[in-house]
Design a protein around this motif. Sequence first.
Motif: not given
Lengths: 179, 105, 87
Positions: B22, B50, B73, B77, C41-42, C44-45, C48-49, C57, C60-61, C63-64, C67-68
Motif C-alpha cells: 500500500f 489488499l 471481496i 476489487v 482500495t484502501s 476496502v482494506a 475489513l481490518v 461482521g 465486511r458487507d 467493504a463489499l 468494492a462494488l
Amino acid sequence: MSQQTATTISRRERIRLFVLRTLALGAIWVLITEADPGSLAVGVPLAMIGAALSVALQPRSLSAVHLPGAVRFAGFFLVQSFLGGLDVARRALSPAMPLDPACVRYPLRLAGDGPRVVLANTISLLPGTLSARFLGGDTLEVHVLDNHESVLADLAQVEERVAGLFGANLPPLQMGGDS
Amino acid sequence: MTWETIAGWGSTALFAVGAFFFFAGSVGLVRFPDVYTRLHALTKADNLGLGFVVTGLALRAESWIVVLKLYLIWLIVIVTGATACYLVANAARGSGLEPWTRERR
Amino acid sequence: MTLALEVLAVVIMATVSLGIYRIERGPTGTDRMLSAMLFGTSGVALTLVLAEITGIGALRDMALVFALLGALTSVSFVKRAWGAEDR
C-alpha cells in the motif's frame, strides 16, 4: 468459435441455464450473508429473479472456461501479479526511479470479446504492462513501464495463458516489426 | 506452538507485507511522472497489498465462510480495479494525452 | 493480538493521506481520479481490518459495497469527464 445461437436457443437449454445460474447466485448469497439461514427467505427468491433476468438478457452461456487451463491460469496469475506489484514497488521506492515508458502495439491473436477483456485486464496486473486501448484491426495498445525488446514476446505468453483458460488454440506467432 | 500463535504471527507478517505494498503504491502515485505510470502503481501495488491484508485476515477468521467472503471481496476489487484502470487509460489515450517518455538520443 | 491490526489501520490511513498530495497537485482531473481509486482500495482494506478489530461482521458487507461502488465511480468519472463523443 463465435456461435450465433442467441435467438435459436431451446427451451430446455434456457431451463438448464436458469437452474445453474440460480445455484451460482445462491452460493454467492450464502457467502455474503455468512451462511445466515434466516436470510434465505430473501436470498432464494432474489437468486431466482437474478437468474431469470440473466437468462433473458444473456441467453448464451458465457465463453466456456476450460478447467485445467483455469487452474494453470490461476497459478500463473498469482505469481505474475505478485511480481508485477514487486516490480512497480521497486521502481517507485528506488531513488533513481528507473522508468522508460512507451506505448507498444500488440497484434491480437485471441478472438472473442470475453477472452479479450480477460486478456486486457490480466495485462494490466502483470509486471510493467497496462492495457491502454483497443485500436482497430485487432491491435491492443499497451503502455509499458520499461520498453525492452522482449515485451511483445511476454505479451504473447500472457495471451497463450488466457487462450488456455478458454481452451482455445492460437495461430502461431509471427514476430513482425511492430513497435 | 498453538494454531493461535502461528496464525497470530503469520498474519502479522502478512499485514506488514500488505502495508508495504500500500505504501509503495502511494509513493508511486506521488512520484511517478504521468497518469499512465501512476495507474501502474495503483493497479498493481494496491491490489497486491489488499491480497496480503486479506490473507492475513483469513488466518484469523473464525469460520471458512468468512475466509471465502474475504477472497470474494478481493476478487471483486481485482476485477473492478483492472477494469477501471483500462477505462481511465483508454479515456486518457482517447483524449490525446501523450505518455511521458525519458528524454534521450 | 489486535495491536498488529491497529498498526496496520494507521499505516493504511497514512498511505491514503499521501494520495491527498495528488489531489492537491493534479495536474489533470484524471490524476485526481487516481486518488479516488486509491481511497477505494484502501477503504476496502481499512474496513475489513476494522471488522476484525471490532468483531462487527457487518463491516465486511460495507467493504463489499465499497468494492462494488469503486467500479461505478470510475465508470461515471470516465463518462462525465470525456463525455460521450466517441461512444
